[in-house]
Design a protein around this motif. Structure first.
Motif, PDB file in Angstrom:
ATOM      1  N   UNK A 171       9.196   0.305   5.715  1.00 37.29           N
ATOM      2  CA  UNK A 171       9.133  -0.583   5.025  1.00 37.29           C
ATOM      3  C   UNK A 171      10.000  -1.724   5.570  1.00 37.29           C
ATOM      4  N   UNK A 172      11.312  -1.673   6.206  1.00 36.71           N
ATOM      5  CA  UNK A 172      11.937  -2.698   6.789  1.00 36.71           C
ATOM      6  C   UNK A 172      10.783  -3.249   8.168  1.00 36.71           C
ATOM      7  N   UNK A 173      10.148  -2.480   8.803  1.00 36.13           N
ATOM      8  CA  UNK A 173       9.286  -3.027   9.618  1.00 36.13           C
ATOM      9  C   UNK A 173       7.948  -3.810   9.472  1.00 36.13           C
ATOM     10  N   UNK A 174       7.703  -3.234   8.263  1.00 35.94           N
ATOM     11  CA  UNK A 174       6.470  -4.169   7.478  1.00 35.94           C
ATOM     12  C   UNK A 174       6.768  -5.324   7.155  1.00 35.94           C
ATOM     13  N   UNK A 175       7.889  -5.610   6.549  1.00 31.23           N
ATOM     14  CA  UNK A 175       8.290  -6.675   6.219  1.00 31.23           C
ATOM     15  C   UNK A 175       8.461  -7.794   7.328  1.00 31.23           C
ATOM     16  N   UNK A 176       9.175  -7.225   8.279  1.00 36.19           N
ATOM     17  CA  UNK A 176       9.474  -8.037   9.565  1.00 36.19           C
ATOM     18  C   UNK A 176       8.288  -8.599  10.219  1.00 36.19           C
TER      19      UNK A 176
ATOM     20  N   UNK B 221       6.156   0.842  22.797  1.00 39.20           N
ATOM     21  CA  UNK B 221       6.581   0.930  21.456  1.00 39.20           C
ATOM     22  C   UNK B 221       5.434   1.093  20.396  1.00 39.20           C
ATOM     23  N   UNK B 222       6.050   1.273  19.066  1.00 37.65           N
ATOM     24  CA  UNK B 222       4.970   1.005  17.784  1.00 37.65           C
ATOM     25  C   UNK B 222       5.158  -0.404  17.513  1.00 37.65           C
ATOM     26  N   UNK B 223       3.723  -0.880  16.934  1.00 34.77           N
ATOM     27  CA  UNK B 223       3.909  -2.280  16.685  1.00 34.77           C
ATOM     28  C   UNK B 223       3.309  -2.206  15.244  1.00 34.77           C
ATOM     29  N   UNK B 224       4.322  -2.562  14.144  1.00 38.12           N
ATOM     30  CA  UNK B 224       3.870  -2.334  12.733  1.00 38.12           C
ATOM     31  C   UNK B 224       3.162  -3.486  12.403  1.00 38.12           C
ATOM     32  N   UNK B 225       2.200  -3.294  11.312  1.00 42.60           N
ATOM     33  CA  UNK B 225       1.372  -4.491  11.084  1.00 42.60           C
ATOM     34  C   UNK B 225       2.153  -4.974   9.656  1.00 42.60           C
ATOM     35  N   UNK B 226       1.765  -6.307   9.651  1.00 37.45           N
ATOM     36  CA  UNK B 226       2.324  -7.113   8.200  1.00 37.45           C
ATOM     37  C   UNK B 226       1.288  -6.930   7.151  1.00 37.45           C
ATOM     38  N   UNK B 227       1.691  -7.633   6.101  1.00 36.14           N
ATOM     39  CA  UNK B 227       0.962  -7.423   4.801  1.00 36.14           C
ATOM     40  C   UNK B 227       1.301  -8.835   4.162  1.00 36.14           C
ATOM     41  N   UNK B 228       0.040  -9.672   3.532  1.00 40.59           N
ATOM     42  CA  UNK B 228       0.371 -10.700   3.132  1.00 40.59           C
ATOM     43  C   UNK B 228       1.094 -10.777   1.792  1.00 40.59           C
ATOM     44  N   UNK B 229       1.216  -9.748   1.104  1.00 37.27           N
ATOM     45  CA  UNK B 229       1.889  -9.393  -0.077  1.00 37.27           C
ATOM     46  C   UNK B 229       3.307  -9.353   0.111  1.00 37.27           C
TER      47      UNK B 229
END
Length: 456
Positions: free
Chosen positions: A388-393, A428-436
């Protein structure tokens, strides 16, 4: 060839002993013990002798089981050790002890300006100069009993080798004692009368010395085994990337403190009132930085919950929305002095965890902006395992987020002090974002700004 590096890794919360394999940076073994503060006279202090026994036992077994080719040390900042006549350390002040605050006015009159040191004025003992000023005032005979002053990584190097040094990364960690641009001690060193007591400043990757005969007996390591000078822990997280990257990037070292460091960014004017500062990296370069006590904040709000939030928890946090506003730990960070509040209470532990994770990411994003970060942003340490931290960033940082979720990222960086070439870092892993999430972030920022306007 150096293959197995033992790393003494002391953070504010835990002391660790890790065995790191070069060049893979694989952690073969990790042991930990709490870094408890002893409530003993003359002031709250760290358990140096307990740590030493822990390290000696662990080094003996690791060398027996795997073989050790060298020893590196990394520790938290805002820490130094006073060494007396007999070579024993005097009690080592916990930087959260509030004693130095009692002499703030006198210390403020003598400390150098932020424009010279890049060191903001911090509470308690977070400025090493304030620690020393208070200790000498509290005990007028102390100065005569001190023969050497070393920054914290080098205390362990001294125990292992008998050699004395300070390292530039620890001196450059909001001490008031160092001039980052000049690479020299500040005028405060003479004002405190400690120039002849401070050990020489050295680069972290230099060899401090070899294991002494006494340390060989206590640790089971071969006499003469090399020990490097050592490094401040956030700079240990940065170090692998200094060796392997070109162009602009940032590293976020997470633990009790979240330290945000920008390399080759836009270098804006820093505001010491918002806990921005200049660190010094392992190559001696000045590094714009920001910080807040994110790990402490996580522990205070999460309350030891170890579950996993559900999709429904995330949906509820976004739709209601449930916002955690700064500052959970009000003594530091970009919103120091603000009173934490929830826009509305979380109904489940999962909701609380998600909103807390978003809060920590938004605090991190605030720091990235304040120090002019550009390019990819690398997350090291425990928060790199928090989706959740990573998705927000990732929703806020289009240049890309890279998560490095090793058990002790600082240990790998410290081990690389022995490296002869640039490391090949694991993918590394590369998390994805979300417009919400970006919409949620705008609401959070609006609420924070409304709080600032209300306070004004």
């Amino acid at each position: 060839m150096m293959r197995h590096i033992a790393v003494l890794d002391i953070g504010k919360t835990n002391a660790k002993l890790a065995l790191v394999e070069l060049p893979s940076l694989r952690e073969i073994a990790v042991r930990t013990r709490p870094n408890l503060v002893l409530k003993a006279p003359p002031y709250p202090q760290y358990d140096l002798d307990g740590h030493w026994r822990f390290f000696c036992d662990g080094l003996r077994q690791l060398h027996r089981d795997h073989g050790i080719d060298g020893v590196a040390v990394t520790t938290h900042g805002a820490a130094l050790t006073l060494i007396g006549d007999d070579g024993a350390a005097l009690p080592m002040l916990d930087y959260e002890a509030t004693g130095p605050d009692s002499l703030s006015a006198a210390y403020d009159a003598m400390r150098p300006d932020f424009s010279q040191t890049g060191s903001p004025r911090l509470a308690a003992g977070l400025n090493l100069g304030a620690q020393l000023h208070w200790q000498f005032a509290m005990d007028p005979g102390l100065r005569q009993r001190v023969r050497h002053i070393v920054t914290y990584p080098q205390y362990w190097g001294f125990r292992l080798t008998g050699a004395l040094a300070c390292d530039i990364t620890s001196l450059g960690c909001h001490t008031d004692l160092w001039l980052p641009e000049a690479g020299a001690f500040s005028g405060l060193v003479d004002a405190l009368g400690i120039r002849d007591l401070l050990a020489p400043a050295r680069r972290p990757n230099e060899v401090l010395g070899g294991i002494s005969a006494q340390a060989a007996q206590e640790t089971g390591l071969p006499e003469g085994l090399p020990v490097c000078v050592g490094i401040h822990d956030s700079n240990a997280s940065l170090y692998p990337h200094l060796l392997s990257r070109e162009g602009a990037f940032s590293v976020v070292s997470t633990g009790t403190w979240v330290i945000i460091m920008a390399m080759r960014g836009t270098s804006p004017a820093l505001d010491p009132r918002r806990d921005t500062l200049i660190n010094v990296n392992g190559l001696g370069e000045a590094v714009p930085s920001a910080r807040f006590m994110g790990g402490r904040e996580f522990s205070l709000i999460n309350q030891d919950w170890s579950g996993t939030p559900s999709a429904a928890d995330r949906q509820t946090v976004l739709e209601r929305p449930i916002l955690l506003l700064p500052a959970v730990e009000a003594g530091s960070g970009p919103f120091a002095g603000r009173v934490m509040r929830w826009t509305e209470p979380a109904q489940t532990e999962g909701q609380r965890f998600v909103a807390l994770s978003y809060y920590l990411a938004l605090m991190t994003y605030t720091g990235l902006q304040m120090i002019g970060s550009q390019g990819p942003c690398v997350i090291e340490g425990p928060f790199a395992k928090n989706p959740d931290y990573l998705a927000m960033l990732a929703s806020l940082w289009p240049q890309g987020i890279e998560a490095k979720a090793s058990a002790t990222g600082t240990s790998a960086g410290a081990a690389l002090l022995f490296a002869q070439s640039a490391p090949v870092l694991p993918a590394p892993s590369r998390p994805l974002g979300d417009a919400r999430l970006a919409s949620y972030a705008r609401l959070w920022s609006d609420q924070v700004k409304a709080g600032e306007d209300g306070a004004a």
